[in-house]
Design a protein around this motif. Sequence first.
Motif, short mmCIF file in Angstrom:
data_model
loop_
_atom_site.label_atom_id
_atom_site.label_comp_id
_atom_site.label_asym_id
_atom_site.label_seq_id
_atom_site.Cartn_x
_atom_site.Cartn_y
_atom_site.Cartn_z
N ILE A 34 -3.32 -14.91 -4.69
CA ILE A 34 -3.47 -13.53 -4.22
C ILE A 34 -4.12 -13.50 -2.84
N LYS A 35 -5.14 -14.31 -2.65
CA LYS A 35 -5.82 -14.35 -1.35
C LYS A 35 -4.87 -14.80 -0.26
N LYS A 36 -4.12 -15.86 -0.51
CA LYS A 36 -3.23 -16.42 0.52
C LYS A 36 -1.99 -15.57 0.76
N GLU A 37 -1.34 -15.11 -0.30
CA GLU A 37 -0.06 -14.42 -0.16
C GLU A 37 -0.17 -12.93 0.14
N ILE A 38 -1.25 -12.31 -0.31
CA ILE A 38 -1.37 -10.85 -0.14
C ILE A 38 -2.48 -10.49 0.84
N ALA A 101 3.10 -6.92 -12.97
CA ALA A 101 1.73 -6.57 -12.56
C ALA A 101 1.43 -7.07 -11.15
N TYR A 102 1.88 -8.29 -10.83
CA TYR A 102 1.68 -8.85 -9.49
C TYR A 102 2.38 -7.98 -8.45
N SER A 103 3.62 -7.59 -8.73
CA SER A 103 4.37 -6.75 -7.80
C SER A 103 3.70 -5.39 -7.60
N ALA A 104 3.18 -4.82 -8.68
CA ALA A 104 2.51 -3.53 -8.58
C ALA A 104 1.29 -3.63 -7.66
N PHE A 105 0.49 -4.70 -7.84
CA PHE A 105 -0.68 -4.87 -6.98
C PHE A 105 -0.26 -5.15 -5.54
N ALA A 106 0.72 -6.02 -5.34
CA ALA A 106 1.18 -6.34 -3.99
C ALA A 106 1.69 -5.08 -3.29
N ASN A 107 2.43 -4.26 -4.00
CA ASN A 107 2.95 -3.02 -3.41
C ASN A 107 1.81 -2.08 -3.04
N TYR A 108 0.83 -1.95 -3.92
CA TYR A 108 -0.35 -1.12 -3.63
C TYR A 108 -1.08 -1.64 -2.39
N TYR A 109 -1.31 -2.95 -2.34
CA TYR A 109 -2.05 -3.53 -1.22
C TYR A 109 -1.28 -3.35 0.08
N ASN A 110 0.03 -3.52 0.03
CA ASN A 110 0.86 -3.33 1.22
C ASN A 110 0.84 -1.88 1.71
N ARG A 111 0.75 -0.94 0.78
CA ARG A 111 0.70 0.48 1.16
C ARG A 111 -0.64 0.88 1.77
N THR A 112 -1.69 0.20 1.39
CA THR A 112 -3.03 0.63 1.77
C THR A 112 -3.72 -0.24 2.81
N HIS A 113 -3.08 -1.30 3.25
CA HIS A 113 -3.66 -2.21 4.24
C HIS A 113 -2.61 -2.54 5.31
N MET A 114 -3.03 -2.50 6.54
CA MET A 114 -2.14 -2.77 7.66
C MET A 114 -1.89 -4.28 7.78
N PRO A 115 -0.62 -4.67 7.87
CA PRO A 115 -0.33 -6.10 8.04
C PRO A 115 -0.80 -6.61 9.40
N ILE A 116 -1.09 -7.90 9.45
CA ILE A 116 -1.47 -8.54 10.70
C ILE A 116 -0.19 -8.92 11.42
N CYS A 117 -0.03 -8.47 12.63
CA CYS A 117 1.16 -8.80 13.41
C CYS A 117 1.07 -10.24 13.88
N GLY A 118 2.20 -10.93 13.89
CA GLY A 118 2.24 -12.30 14.38
C GLY A 118 1.84 -13.33 13.36
N LYS A 119 1.51 -12.93 12.14
CA LYS A 119 1.06 -13.87 11.12
C LYS A 119 2.25 -14.46 10.33
N PHE A 120 3.42 -13.88 10.53
CA PHE A 120 4.60 -14.30 9.77
C PHE A 120 5.47 -15.23 10.60
N GLN A 121 6.12 -16.15 9.95
CA GLN A 121 7.08 -17.02 10.60
C GLN A 121 8.41 -16.89 9.88
N PHE A 122 9.45 -16.70 10.67
CA PHE A 122 10.79 -16.64 10.09
C PHE A 122 11.57 -17.84 10.59
#
Length: 123
Positions: A34-38, A101-122
Amino acid sequence: MTLLEAISRIDALKPNTYKQSVKTRWLSDLDGIIKKEIIDVHEGADAVSFEGYDDDTSPSALLLVPAPYDDIYLKWLEASIDYANGEYGKYNNSITMYNTAYSAFANYYNRTHMPICGKFQFF
């Protein structure tokens, strides 16, 4: 939910023979994910510390996921017990409930916290 509360609740709901130290390790694995992925890919991640749980961790340590999403811990422990017991039919049901349950929490966290730009690699 605290470490001890999660373990006590799963022991009451699903009697098992696994030691508290094993269940503590399973919870540590989940909070590490959870700490690393979300959490780490959103702003404010530095304010959330996680060093893992072991036998020296206080039983009153708070787990990372708050209510009402904290049932994720019970579902994870249930799935872990089923898998360790070799009860794969039960495990399939338990892991599906955990994933929900994991998806529900991840969706909630994504809705309520701004993602860090540049932290993702494609790739």
